[in-house]
Design a protein around this motif. Structure first.
Motif, PDB file in Angstrom:
ATOM      1  N   ASN A 247     -57.704  35.594  36.881  1.00  0.00           N
ATOM      2  CA  ASN A 247     -57.730  35.783  35.426  1.00  0.00           C
ATOM      3  C   ASN A 247     -57.197  37.143  34.975  1.00  0.00           C
ATOM      4  O   ASN A 247     -56.986  37.358  33.767  1.00  0.00           O
ATOM      5  CB  ASN A 247     -59.176  35.670  34.911  1.00  0.00           C
ATOM      6  N   ILE A 248     -57.006  38.064  35.905  1.00  0.00           N
ATOM      7  CA  ILE A 248     -56.736  39.461  35.536  1.00  0.00           C
ATOM      8  C   ILE A 248     -55.547  39.608  34.603  1.00  0.00           C
ATOM      9  O   ILE A 248     -55.646  40.249  33.535  1.00  0.00           O
ATOM     10  CB  ILE A 248     -56.539  40.330  36.796  1.00  0.00           C
ATOM     11  N   GLN A 249     -54.414  39.066  34.947  1.00  0.00           N
ATOM     12  CA  GLN A 249     -53.216  39.294  34.132  1.00  0.00           C
ATOM     13  C   GLN A 249     -53.388  38.745  32.721  1.00  0.00           C
ATOM     14  O   GLN A 249     -53.049  39.411  31.740  1.00  0.00           O
ATOM     15  CB  GLN A 249     -51.989  38.676  34.797  1.00  0.00           C
ATOM     16  N   LYS A 250     -53.941  37.549  32.603  1.00  0.00           N
ATOM     17  CA  LYS A 250     -54.164  36.957  31.290  1.00  0.00           C
ATOM     18  C   LYS A 250     -55.190  37.752  30.488  1.00  0.00           C
ATOM     19  O   LYS A 250     -55.016  37.989  29.286  1.00  0.00           O
ATOM     20  CB  LYS A 250     -54.612  35.506  31.434  1.00  0.00           C
ATOM     21  N   ALA A 251     -56.275  38.169  31.142  1.00  0.00           N
ATOM     22  CA  ALA A 251     -57.323  38.911  30.448  1.00  0.00           C
ATOM     23  C   ALA A 251     -56.818  40.287  29.998  1.00  0.00           C
ATOM     24  O   ALA A 251     -57.116  40.742  28.881  1.00  0.00           O
ATOM     25  CB  ALA A 251     -58.541  39.076  31.357  1.00  0.00           C
ATOM     26  N   PHE A 252     -56.039  40.939  30.851  1.00  0.00           N
ATOM     27  CA  PHE A 252     -55.474  42.238  30.489  1.00  0.00           C
ATOM     28  C   PHE A 252     -54.497  42.106  29.324  1.00  0.00           C
ATOM     29  O   PHE A 252     -54.493  42.927  28.399  1.00  0.00           O
ATOM     30  CB  PHE A 252     -54.776  42.859  31.696  1.00  0.00           C
ATOM     31  N   THR A 253     -53.675  41.084  29.381  1.00  0.00           N
ATOM     32  CA  THR A 253     -52.702  40.874  28.298  1.00  0.00           C
ATOM     33  C   THR A 253     -53.415  40.653  26.969  1.00  0.00           C
ATOM     34  O   THR A 253     -53.040  41.231  25.940  1.00  0.00           O
ATOM     35  CB  THR A 253     -51.800  39.673  28.619  1.00  0.00           C
ATOM     36  N   ALA A 254     -54.457  39.809  26.999  1.00  0.00           N
ATOM     37  CA  ALA A 254     -55.206  39.516  25.772  1.00  0.00           C
ATOM     38  C   ALA A 254     -55.910  40.760  25.231  1.00  0.00           C
ATOM     39  O   ALA A 254     -56.049  40.933  24.016  1.00  0.00           O
ATOM     40  CB  ALA A 254     -56.225  38.414  26.034  1.00  0.00           C
ATOM     41  N   VAL A 277     -49.938  40.856  41.272  1.00  0.00           N
ATOM     42  CA  VAL A 277     -49.549  41.964  42.152  1.00  0.00           C
ATOM     43  C   VAL A 277     -48.078  42.305  41.931  1.00  0.00           C
ATOM     44  O   VAL A 277     -47.698  43.468  41.778  1.00  0.00           O
ATOM     45  CB  VAL A 277     -49.810  41.614  43.629  1.00  0.00           C
ATOM     46  N   LYS A 278     -47.239  41.291  41.887  1.00  0.00           N
ATOM     47  CA  LYS A 278     -45.804  41.504  41.666  1.00  0.00           C
ATOM     48  C   LYS A 278     -45.540  42.167  40.317  1.00  0.00           C
ATOM     49  O   LYS A 278     -44.632  43.000  40.181  1.00  0.00           O
ATOM     50  CB  LYS A 278     -45.058  40.175  41.743  1.00  0.00           C
ATOM     51  N   ALA A 279     -46.334  41.790  39.314  1.00  0.00           N
ATOM     52  CA  ALA A 279     -46.136  42.311  37.955  1.00  0.00           C
ATOM     53  C   ALA A 279     -46.780  43.675  37.734  1.00  0.00           C
ATOM     54  O   ALA A 279     -46.599  44.281  36.668  1.00  0.00           O
ATOM     55  CB  ALA A 279     -46.683  41.313  36.940  1.00  0.00           C
ATOM     56  N   GLY A 280     -47.570  44.157  38.713  1.00  0.00           N
ATOM     57  CA  GLY A 280     -48.180  45.468  38.592  1.00  0.00           C
ATOM     58  C   GLY A 280     -49.563  45.496  37.994  1.00  0.00           C
ATOM     59  O   GLY A 280     -50.145  46.566  37.821  1.00  0.00           O
ATOM     60  N   TYR A 281     -50.121  44.333  37.662  1.00  0.00           N
ATOM     61  CA  TYR A 281     -51.474  44.297  37.109  1.00  0.00           C
ATOM     62  C   TYR A 281     -52.530  44.500  38.195  1.00  0.00           C
ATOM     63  O   TYR A 281     -53.631  44.977  37.909  1.00  0.00           O
ATOM     64  CB  TYR A 281     -51.728  42.958  36.412  1.00  0.00           C
ATOM     65  N   VAL A 282     -52.223  44.099  39.428  1.00  0.00           N
ATOM     66  CA  VAL A 282     -53.133  44.256  40.564  1.00  0.00           C
ATOM     67  C   VAL A 282     -52.444  45.135  41.606  1.00  0.00           C
ATOM     68  O   VAL A 282     -51.289  44.880  41.971  1.00  0.00           O
ATOM     69  CB  VAL A 282     -53.510  42.894  41.178  1.00  0.00           C
ATOM     70  N   GLN A 283     -53.145  46.169  42.083  1.00  0.00           N
ATOM     71  CA  GLN A 283     -52.526  47.111  43.008  1.00  0.00           C
ATOM     72  C   GLN A 283     -52.629  46.670  44.469  1.00  0.00           C
ATOM     73  O   GLN A 283     -51.727  46.913  45.263  1.00  0.00           O
ATOM     74  CB  GLN A 283     -53.164  48.489  42.841  1.00  0.00           C
ATOM     75  N   ALA A 284     -53.741  46.026  44.857  1.00  0.00           N
ATOM     76  CA  ALA A 284     -53.921  45.586  46.244  1.00  0.00           C
ATOM     77  C   ALA A 284     -54.880  44.409  46.271  1.00  0.00           C
ATOM     78  O   ALA A 284     -55.838  44.356  45.495  1.00  0.00           O
ATOM     79  CB  ALA A 284     -54.445  46.721  47.122  1.00  0.00           C
ATOM     80  N   ALA A 285     -54.616  43.467  47.174  1.00  0.00           N
ATOM     81  CA  ALA A 285     -55.452  42.267  47.257  1.00  0.00           C
ATOM     82  C   ALA A 285     -55.671  41.882  48.717  1.00  0.00           C
ATOM     83  O   ALA A 285     -54.813  42.114  49.571  1.00  0.00           O
ATOM     84  CB  ALA A 285     -54.809  41.111  46.497  1.00  0.00           C
TER      85      ALA A 285
END
Length: 333
Positions: A247-254, A277-285
């Motif tokens: 959910n991170i990318q969607k939640a951050f965008t919103a 991760v590719k888009a830069g929203y997550v640094q490591a997984a």
């Protein structure tokens, strides 16, 4: 990254174990059951490889469990075994009821994840007394009589994430780190948070465990609402489960949070997280080889049925970043 933050590597290769398990497989027809229900579901009569129950505390639609279920089903096909998979959506009572029914069925073995610490220990003891080997996967209950565990060291996962943030100067003393999770109080949340706190306590960094829920739409909405109201006080995020990480990318965008502004680490077993991760929203997984968590417990139980030794744990974790995300994204659909 410090030495103790590095995830454990697999001590046994999946290829080698599969070759050994395949070599002992019987030659008669196979019937492998793929249950998509939230309660135990039986398959047709087992093949000569025996009958095995594979019980997950997760939800059938969760991407990590789709991959894991496919692994368990494939093990049934490869080993000529009847594998009966079930999901319980974090309903402890239903999982315990299914475990009890599995013992009564006298299978060749039971593989199970632990929904909460110690809640299955008595049942695992009953199975062991009845001569039924039990192997845990994904989330362990080491206080029990289980013979082996296949999965991540969840406390070490927490240490790994926390150390990544500290070692890369992404958090500092006095910061608050947000820990969204599907089910607060579940085994994985407790162990991961314990590992995180063991690192952050040395740096005066606090955490906020937040139950987002297991429903995809509701969890996304809950995360959006929290971030919209609290984004100024959140220094970093550690996602304790795959649904919340997806959910991170969607939640951050919103919430109007740009990629990279608030560092994020956590699990990485979904396409959504790999994309983030590719888009830069997550640094490591962390990737935890969910197909192996489905396949290898059945392979180990089959080895035990055939008189081979299988009393060892198998660690399944690897950390990825933007530099090597494609090595893991290729497994995700």
């Amino acid at each position: 990254m410090s030495e103790d933050s590095a995830p454990r590597s697999n001590r046994f290769s999946r290829r080698g174990l599969l070759a050994a398990a395949g070599a002992i497989g019987a030659v008669s027809a196979v019937s492998a059951c793929d249950s998509s229900k939230d309660t135990a579901d039986s398959s047709a009569s087992g093949g000569s490889g025996g009958v095995y129950y594979w019980l997950s505390h997760g939800t059938p639609g969760d991407p990590i469990w789709v991959i894991a279920n496919n692994g368990a089903t494939q093990a049934g096909k490869d080993l000529k075994a009847d594998v009966r998979t079930s999901f319980f959506s974090n309903d402890v009572a239903k999982q315990k009821e299914a475990f009890t029914s599995a013992i009564a069925a006298k299978p060749a073995g039971i593989a199970t994840s632990a929904p909460q610490p110690k809640v299955l220990d008595d049942l695992i003891a009953q199975a062991t007394k009845a001569g039924i080997p039990v192997i845990t996967f994904n989330s362990d209950t080491p206080t029990s009589n289980r013979l082996a565990y296949v999965g991540a060291d969840l406390q070490l996962a927490g240490v790994t994430w926390a150390n990544y943030l500290v070692d890369n100067d992404l958090v500092k003393s006095g910061d608050k780190v947000w820990l969204p999770v599907e089910a607060a109080g579940a085994t994985y949340q407790v162990l991961e948070t314990t590992g995180i706190k063991s690192v952050f306590s040395k740096h005066s960094i606090t955490v906020d465990v937040f139950q987002a829920g297991s429903d995809p739409a509701q969890s996304l909405s809950a995360m959006q609402d929290y971030l919209t109201a609290n984004k100024s006080s959140v220094a970093a995020v550690i996602g304790l489960g795959d649904l919340v990480m997806g959910n991170i990318q969607k939640a951050f965008t919103a919430a109007g949070i740009a990629p990279g502004k608030t560092p994020v680490v956590g699990w990485g077993n979904t396409k959504d997280t790999a994309t983030a991760v590719k888009a830069g929203y997550v640094q490591a997984a962390l990737w935890q080889y969910p197909d192996s968590q489905g396949y290898l417990p059945i392979a180990l139980l089959k080895m035990l049925k055939d008189g081979l030794g299988a009393g060892y744990d198998i660690a399944t974790t690897a950390l990825y970043t933007k530099d090597n995300v494609d090595d893991y994204a290729r497994f995700l659909k």
